[in-house]
Design a protein around this motif. Sequence first.
Motif, mmCIF file in Angstrom:
data_model
loop_
_atom_site.group_PDB
_atom_site.id
_atom_site.type_symbol
_atom_site.label_atom_id
_atom_site.label_comp_id
_atom_site.label_asym_id
_atom_site.label_seq_id
_atom_site.Cartn_x
_atom_site.Cartn_y
_atom_site.Cartn_z
ATOM 1 N N ALA A 247 0.819 -1.224 0.000
ATOM 2 C CA ALA A 247 0.000 0.000 0.000
ATOM 3 C C ALA A 247 0.844 1.261 0.000
ATOM 4 N N GLY A 248 1.981 1.229 0.686
ATOM 5 C CA GLY A 248 2.767 2.445 0.787
ATOM 6 C C GLY A 248 3.953 2.306 1.712
ATOM 7 N N LEU A 249 4.376 3.445 2.275
ATOM 8 C CA LEU A 249 5.638 3.511 3.018
ATOM 9 C C LEU A 249 5.507 4.553 4.115
ATOM 10 N N GLY A 250 6.086 4.275 5.278
ATOM 11 C CA GLY A 250 6.124 5.251 6.349
ATOM 12 C C GLY A 250 5.378 4.795 7.589
ATOM 13 N N TYR A 251 5.695 5.424 8.722
ATOM 14 C CA TYR A 251 5.164 5.062 10.038
ATOM 15 C C TYR A 251 3.990 5.987 10.362
ATOM 16 N N ASP A 252 2.820 5.412 10.577
ATOM 17 C CA ASP A 252 1.640 6.220 10.878
ATOM 18 C C ASP A 252 1.650 6.607 12.360
ATOM 19 N N ASP B 66 7.061 8.369 -7.598
ATOM 20 C CA ASP B 66 7.905 9.118 -8.530
ATOM 21 C C ASP B 66 8.700 10.199 -7.802
ATOM 22 N N GLU B 67 8.057 10.884 -6.854
ATOM 23 C CA GLU B 67 8.753 11.936 -6.098
ATOM 24 C C GLU B 67 9.852 11.342 -5.234
ATOM 25 N N LEU B 68 9.602 10.182 -4.644
ATOM 26 C CA LEU B 68 10.598 9.527 -3.809
ATOM 27 C C LEU B 68 11.851 9.217 -4.621
ATOM 28 N N VAL B 69 11.686 8.608 -5.776
ATOM 29 C CA VAL B 69 12.838 8.299 -6.630
ATOM 30 C C VAL B 69 13.503 9.587 -7.102
ATOM 31 N N TYR B 70 12.710 10.579 -7.423
ATOM 32 C CA TYR B 70 13.229 11.878 -7.856
ATOM 33 C C TYR B 70 14.163 12.456 -6.788
ATOM 34 N N ARG B 71 13.757 12.353 -5.516
ATOM 35 C CA ARG B 71 14.596 12.877 -4.428
ATOM 36 C C ARG B 71 15.898 12.074 -4.309
ATOM 37 N N TYR B 72 15.808 10.751 -4.366
ATOM 38 C CA TYR B 72 17.030 9.940 -4.309
ATOM 39 C C TYR B 72 18.011 10.364 -5.402
ATOM 40 N N GLY C 273 3.236 17.639 -8.075
ATOM 41 C CA GLY C 273 2.441 17.099 -9.174
ATOM 42 C C GLY C 273 2.776 15.652 -9.463
ATOM 43 N N ARG C 274 3.903 15.175 -8.902
ATOM 44 C CA ARG C 274 4.278 13.776 -9.073
ATOM 45 C C ARG C 274 3.609 12.923 -8.000
ATOM 46 N N ILE C 275 3.378 11.650 -8.329
ATOM 47 C CA ILE C 275 2.875 10.755 -7.301
ATOM 48 C C ILE C 275 4.018 10.434 -6.340
ATOM 49 N N PHE C 276 3.665 9.928 -5.177
ATOM 50 C CA PHE C 276 4.640 9.687 -4.110
ATOM 51 C C PHE C 276 5.818 8.843 -4.581
ATOM 52 N N HIS D 77 3.179 9.564 8.736
ATOM 53 C CA HIS D 77 2.106 8.943 7.961
ATOM 54 C C HIS D 77 2.622 7.781 7.121
ATOM 55 N N HIS D 78 1.759 6.808 6.924
ATOM 56 C CA HIS D 78 1.997 5.726 5.968
ATOM 57 C C HIS D 78 1.429 6.206 4.636
ATOM 58 N N VAL D 79 2.314 6.493 3.698
ATOM 59 C CA VAL D 79 1.925 7.237 2.500
ATOM 60 C C VAL D 79 1.657 6.271 1.342
ATOM 61 N N PRO D 80 0.489 6.337 0.717
ATOM 62 C CA PRO D 80 0.202 5.475 -0.442
ATOM 63 C C PRO D 80 1.149 5.768 -1.606
ATOM 64 N N TRP D 81 1.546 4.718 -2.307
ATOM 65 C CA TRP D 81 2.507 4.876 -3.404
ATOM 66 C C TRP D 81 2.014 5.829 -4.491
ATOM 67 N N ASP D 82 0.705 5.873 -4.691
ATOM 68 C CA ASP D 82 0.177 6.697 -5.789
ATOM 69 C C ASP D 82 -0.410 8.020 -5.316
ATOM 70 N N ARG D 83 -0.125 8.406 -4.055
ATOM 71 C CA ARG D 83 -0.642 9.692 -3.565
ATOM 72 C C ARG D 83 0.047 10.838 -4.319
ATOM 73 N N LYS D 84 -0.734 11.796 -4.774
ATOM 74 C CA LYS D 84 -0.181 12.930 -5.506
ATOM 75 C C LYS D 84 0.379 13.952 -4.530
ATOM 76 N N LEU D 85 1.612 14.376 -4.769
ATOM 77 C CA LEU D 85 2.269 15.351 -3.900
ATOM 78 C C LEU D 85 2.248 16.731 -4.532
ATOM 79 N N ARG D 86 2.787 17.703 -3.815
ATOM 80 C CA ARG D 86 2.678 19.096 -4.255
ATOM 81 C C ARG D 86 3.464 19.376 -5.527
#
Length: 863
Positions: free
Chosen positions: A654-659, A710-716, A705-708, A694-703
């Motif tokens: 579903a996603g990644l992170g500690y809720d 894509d943004e995660l890989v972009y940051r790496y 405009g990329r989904i989570f 938060h436990h963030v869904p993989w396809d959640r849209k971030l600010r």
Amino acid sequence: MSLSDENEQSRLRRRSFLIGSGAVVATSMFSAAPAHASPSSAFPGDYDGSDLWLRYEPVADPGLLARYRAALGAIVVENAGRTKVHRHTANLGMAPGSAEHLVESTLEAARDELVRGLGGLLGRPVPVRGGFPDRAVVVGTPDSSPLVRRLVPARDLAPLGPDGYLVRSLSRGGHRSIVIAGNTDLAALYGTFAFLRRLQAQHPLAGLDLSSVPRINHRYLNYWETERLYAGNNATGTGGLDGENGAIFDFTATGASAALNLPVILDRYLVAARAMASVGINGITINNVNANSFYLTPAAIEQEAALADALRPYGIRLAVSINYAAPTDARFAPDTLTREELDPYSAKFRDWWTRRARMLQAAIPDFMGFTVKANSEGQPGPQDLGYDHGDGANGMAAAVAPLGMRIFWRTFVYNADVDADRLKRAYLEFGPIDDEPQPDGTIGRFAGNVFLQTKNGPLDYQAREPANPLFGRMEHTNQAIELQVTQEYTGQNTMLCYLGPLWEEVLKSDTYATGADGRLLAKRLVGHVVDGTAQGHPDSAIVGVANFGNAGNLTGHHFAQANLYAFGRLAWDWTLDARGIAEDWVRLTWSNRDFAVRTIVAMMMGSREALVSYQTPLGVAHQFRSSDHYGPNPAERLARDDWSPVYYNKADSAGLGYDRSPTGSGFTAQYFPVLAARYGDIETVPENLLMWFHHVPWDRKLRSGRIFWDELVYRYQTGVHYVSWMRRAWDALEPHVDARRFAEVKAKLAAHEADAGAWRDTCVRYWQEFNGRAVPTNGPLAIAIVVGGRTIGGFDAGAPSFTVPVAAGASPKITKVVPADPAARCEVLSQARGVPGQAVVRVTSHSFFGPILKDYVFELVPG
């Protein structure tokens, strides 16, 4: 001038070359050094960095040098040797062949630093004289110096307290002078270093009128010997040569170094003392918080007394870390206690610690007290007998209070029985003690000579954490902030990571603390809590886990020196900005040439954000392998759950992170209401802390405009691209810095780039095991190329090279490069001469934290 004068002056001198916009950075940072730049460094080619920022190289600018020489003709320090500091050790002496020397008073230290500093900067000796010669630098206090009494009105010194200083240029009847004054000898020493710092950074002397008062009283280092030691002098960084263990201070060296154990004083001890004093650090706890009771034995106390004697003229006081159960140690027989006698309220327990403290005080009259790690990570404490941290801290505090000592009790506790969420545990243990009503009508049980020593974040020295919720919540207790200068989780002695921005971020974080009436406090930043102004605490403290070792440069990485420097400057005045501190350090340590300063400051200022990006972007925390806390291992599962990376990443389909929201662990409720609401809602939480809460869904849209995902890989990718830019930027500095240090940093950056790539690739591959998604190819420096009339794109930025098929008879020449980002700059560095062949394209741009660069290597093959 006000307390912010030094910062303001720093901003003024930066305006000629600091970058004003991202586009300009991208251009200026990628350009070569100016053609007119001098090809030689001011430093000798074999310089090893052993003087830290106190090298005092000659001023290279002929005009400025002439003005300095015209203004600085003599040194006057009246009665420099009159008030000698205490010396316990009769046979105190330097090791044979030492370059440093012992002094007997603080004003002698100030005088000698001026002799050294002015002589080096001006390229000629500046004499020490009596009387009041023209062009004199006068140093002292109203008590030590009739000249200071005459030149500085008492009303001007009164607001400065015991540590504050003023520096003024005066001209009376054609008689010119500069006066450095304070109410104490130590304040005069601090002013001396501040004055020399201005000269090193090439400030003008005309109209000099500044004053500075520290915002925090106790500015200490915790020195942790060989644990987390990344500045040792052997290949592993955890041991030493010739019988040394890698620590800066030698207590038990063997073999060839046995004769150099304390009380023998080594050069590096005094370099460290001078460096600490130069930034206002005034104390050091000399051993690990996982304490060995050796440091309480009579033999060790004699060695500690010798060290204290050497450091005392520089205002550095000693403390030791202790083990709560030390009274049971057989080394103290017959003066020992049983385990059952460790009751913090018992006379036996308190008397034992009073006796040991008196023994220390007899040898070290200004001994500060004890640092305690209790009931944490296997260390004993009051909870072993059914008591709490308040009982234990107060028991020890009562034992040492008559001696004027303090107890620094660490809040780094995480008993799994307290709560399933490790981050909640410290407040759950300490908060109720702070809130407890007392018989006299006051609130809070901790004694007045107890400081709770709290890490800046709620976890463990991560490169980014939210501020610890204990700041502001412990309204009735003295609280010290603990920062880690040594880079356990931030690159150790390999990665260039300037920590000033991290500390500035936390110290200037808004706690949104409220008063008893529920209204927001006027002063409520973390820095206000630490300096006592938020909630009216009269005492204040800040602690840095120090990165000293016996390596030639004392810190293991030349750029790690900047972190020690930045800690001291922020400990003195936490309102300073990290960029100004970085610029000062560069000017003092590397060069005053604008191109070098501009480049190195830019490297430093983005380095922490880059590290966050390639290690733990968007708030995923503690993904380090357990063996050394350096490399990545997001899949690791250990015997203890809360030491395991999987405990923090919670990766699933579903996603990644500690809720930790109100519907998760509820950790957000430990913050004041404004932050609790902000952090608890995935729509309002800052994205750089997203997975902390938060436990963030993989396809959640971030600010963006990329989904989570894509943004995660972009940051790496962005983090690694920044390190690649740093390597190339450093290469351009070769004509401007000395050869040895250039080569050593160059080698570190090569390893840094490889290890940053390993972090990105390891983490991305592991997340793919859960989400099954491809690595996006629209990264921060994505491109398409045109070869043989074909447009080819979709390159994985993490790949070391890319295979490009070329049709038979087609030219292998890259005829066009099309960046996804229109602002990116593309350059074909080399073309293939045939097929098979290789071409290289460099792409540069600018991220939200600094320049980025990627060299695409294309292997052109028949296709």
